[in-house]
Design an enzyme around this catalytic site. Structure first.
Site, PDB file in Angstrom:
ATOM      1  CD  GLU A   1      -1.142  -0.073   3.750  1.00 16.44           C
ATOM      2  OE1 GLU A   1      -0.854   0.553   4.771  1.00 16.44           O
ATOM      3  OE2 GLU A   1      -2.125  -0.832   3.672  1.00 16.44           O
TER       4      GLU A   1
ATOM      5  CG  HIS B   1      -2.378   0.756   7.949  1.00 16.87           C
ATOM      6  ND1 HIS B   1      -2.086  -0.089   6.904  1.00 16.87           N
ATOM      7  CD2 HIS B   1      -3.171   0.053   8.777  1.00 16.87           C
ATOM      8  CE1 HIS B   1      -2.668  -1.249   7.102  1.00 16.87           C
ATOM      9  NE2 HIS B   1      -3.330  -1.191   8.231  1.00 16.87           N
TER      10      HIS B   1
END
Length: 695
Positions: free
Chosen positions: A242, A285
């Site tokens: 990611e 995150h």
């Protein structure tokens, strides 16, 4: 000496060197090869979460031999045949564990990791999120100076051997099956999706490593690849990436070298989440944001693809990809709802998600200090700011931030501020966190910024500025402490302007530090969307998508509200909807511990956006329970009047207690479309959104 871990040729767009040699921490890679032989202890053993996890792991076959709770010495109150010891050193002496799982709160996690390092536990697994970043920098400084302990995490689901029936973490066990595919992932929920797709296709897993979503990971993609290359039970490899950092590009570089040196390389497939992020935002995150000079998801995708990796757009496609690569006969789908997912052709480079331009701003989820306060911090250290207008061509960038590759603080220097050239010209200068300010750094910075000027005043000015930035970074637990600098003409003084200071909000939330700084936060509607602020109060990360580039208004065609648990899965859900012709109105991550109340709050946020015409709930549970999510959806229907509003809800629940969750929804009689497979659910969302758009 600065050494790279894996390649003699530096990445042109990223860190030019590695801080530490292979003689120390890298020699602990073998500790990742867990299995039936692995003796596991828990730190925080008598806590509720550790106890529940230990019961599950024991039942699955994990060799849990006891644990640690400070001040306790005896037997576990529930697991009565397992001992509890007061320190990790006691546990190492009496129980001789190979690994420890740390199940303590974020504000205690760094100390627990440090205790495990000092006791020389071979493998340390940290699952907590929101550990202050500077606490982890201290931990990584310790790790890099020793050769006994290896860390997985933090903010990771852990590590699991499906062949060896050993779990250290909180992965959903029913999704796993023994086999020969190794997985390394930033995202926990995307790794669960990956495992479930493999198992459904009749392809089992060998070793699954959760890299985790923090800025600095104890084990990263290259570490895992080095293990998988020689791991006899691993015949194929999957990478789940990611946005944020350089881990994917470094993996691509490693793979190119691997394919050159190996006559029969193991097949590798990958997915990268975050193609459709909102510029300047942290996407759930702690590490899911694009820093200065770092690449976008598109760039990461291209790097892996150019290395010969098979790219997919959603983890549900990994089953068929690996079945073909390993010449495994795919299993028949277990239900009609799953057949669409398994027959669907996966996407390669000919069909990638539509992309937004690379962000030019830094993250907005941590605390940005107001410009006036940043200026005060500089002037207090003898650094005046100029208000003179400086031509763009004369501006340079100097900052201190965190080099995720070296797992250390780093000066960042760039001889331009042009967003289009930052990636190609940025250079990192990492240093050991525990060693303090690198006194010789000034000359190296001047060489890169100004081409090696010999002007003593410039050299002295850059060194003074670097020391001031370092002092602010350390004192206030910075993530990015940067300024623009200029040298308009020969003999002129160094000009400093436009400071941008970002500090770690986890230092306050978990460590109760720097409250005075956080009181300065601008929470006005001009600085922060009120809906995003409300979400934050409930522990939800909510970001509106679809803003017009030239205004503050939002595009009405972005009409699918998304509710997802897990940052990686939330990013990938937005990407995958776009590939199928839909447009998500938001990114929403409930977090890994979503509750019924969290689901209800999330529905409130989605319904407050008048663009939303259909809601897509995409849950893959580890800690999150499928039946709890289903009840939360029913609660939202009742209390928010969803039936009267006429907003259909498409729900896909997989993972822990998925059957019960699906049953609750299907028997509700409400306007809910419940699915097992992602493709069917996404297609239904797009269909309902299009129908609503025609009305």
């Amino acid at each position: 000496m600065l050494l790279r871990r894996f390649s003699p040729s530096p990445l042109p767009h990223g860190p030019s060197s590695r801080l530490y040699s292979n003689a120390t921490y890298a020699s602990t890679l073998k500790n990742l090869e867990i299995g039936s032989h692995t003796r596991v202890i828990f730190q925080g053993f008598t806590g509720r979460q550790a106890t529940a996890n230990a019961i599950e792991s024991l039942a699955w076959g994990t060799q849990v031999v006891g644990g640690v709770t400070p001040g306790r010495d005896g037997m576990h109150p529930v697991l009565k045949d397992l001992p509890v010891l007061p320190t990790v050193k006691d546990a190492m002496r009496e129980l001789k564990p190979d690994a420890t799982g740390i199940y303590v709160a974020a504000n205690q996690a760094a100390d627990a990791i440090e205790e495990a390092i000092e006791a020389e536990v071979p493998l340390i697994v940290a699952v907590a999120e929101h550990i202050p970043v500077h606490d982890m920098l201290r931990i990584h400084s310790m790790l890099q100076s020793q050769s006994k302990s290896r860390l997985v995490g933090a903010n990771a689901p852990g590590i699991i051997s499906a062949i060896g029936r050993c779990r250290i973490g909180f992965q959903p066990l029913p999704a796993f099956s023994a086999g020969h595919v190794g997985i390394v992932a930033k995202s926990g929920t995307l790794s669960y999706e990956t495992v479930a797709a493999l198992t459904r296709a009749g392809v089992g897993q060998s070793l699954c490593i959760g890299m985790g979503g923090d800025m600095v990971a104890g084990t990263d993609f290259v570490d895992a690849l080095n293990v998988f290359e020689h791991h006899e039970d691993t015949h194929g490899i999957i990478i789940v990436g990611e946005i944020g950092g350089y881990a994917e590009e470094e993996a691509a570089e490693w793979i190119k070298e691997y394919r050159k040196r190996c006559s029969s390389p193991k097949p590798i497939a990958a997915v990268v989440g975050g193609h459709l992020i909102k510029p300047g935002y942290v996407m759930g995150h702690a590490g899911a944001w694009i820093g200065r000079g770092q690449n976008s998801a598109k760039d990461k995708y291209k790097a892996l693809e150019s290395a010969g990796v098979t790219m997919v757009d959603h983890p549900s496609q990994f089953g068929q990809v690996m079945a073909r690569a390993l010449k495994v006969t795919p299993s028949r789908p277990s239900s009609p709802s799953s057949s669409t997912s398994q027959r669907r052709k996966y996407h390669t480079s000919s069909h990638r998600p539509p992309l937004v331009p690379q962000p030019t701003k830094s993250q907005r989820r941590a605390l940005h200090l107001p410009a006036r306060h940043a200026e005060t911090l500089l002037t207090d250290r003898g650094i005046p700011l100029t208000r003179t207008t400086i031509a763009d061509s004369d501006q340079r960038l100097l900052a201190i931030t965190i080099d995720r590759s070296s797992r250390a603080p780093s000066f960042l220097a760039c001889p331009t501020t042009d967003p289009g050239r930052l990636s190609a010209t940025a250079k990192y200068f990492p240093f050991d966190f525990s060693a303090g300010y690198p006194t010789s750094i000034g000359k190296a910075l001047v060489n890169h910024l100004f081409g090696g000027t010999t002007d003593d005043r410039v050299n002295a000015s850059v060194s003074t500025l670097a020391l001031a930035l370092y002092d602010i970074f350390i004192m206030h637990e910075g993530l990015y402490i940067g300024v623009k600098i200029s040298l308009p003409s020969s003999g002129s003084d160094l000009l400093v302007h436009e400071p941008e200071f970002i500090v770690d909000d986890s230092a306050l939330k978990s460590g109760s530090r720097h409250a005075e700084l956080h009181a300065l936060r601008d929470v006005s509607p001009a600085a922060l969307d009120p809906a995003e602020l409300r979400a934050e109060a409930d522990g939800i990360v909510y970001v509106k998508l679809g803003m017009h580039a030239d205004s503050q208004s939002y595009d009405l065609s972005y009409n699918i509200g998304t509710l997802v648990n897990g940052a990686g899965l939330a990013m990938n859900t937005v990407d995958a909807l776009a590939l199928r012709g839909g447009r998500a109105a938001n990114f929403l991550d409930t977090g890994g511990k979503a509750t019924s109340e969290t689901v209800k709050r999330s529905f409130e946020l989605l319904l407050a956006d008048e663009r939303v015409k259909v809601i897509f709930v995409n849950i893959f549970g580890g800690l999150t329970l499928g039946d709890m999510i289903a009840r939360g959806i029913l609660l939202a229907f009742q209390e928010l009047g969803l039936e009267k509003k006429g907003v259909p809800v498409v729900v896909r629940i997989r993972g822990t207690n998925e059957e019960e969750g699906q049953r609750i929804l299907k028997e509700s009689g409400l306007n809910i479309w419940a699915f097992d497979g992602f493709d069917e659910a996404a297609a239904k969302c797009v269909e309902l959104a299009r129908d609503a758009g025609r009305r």
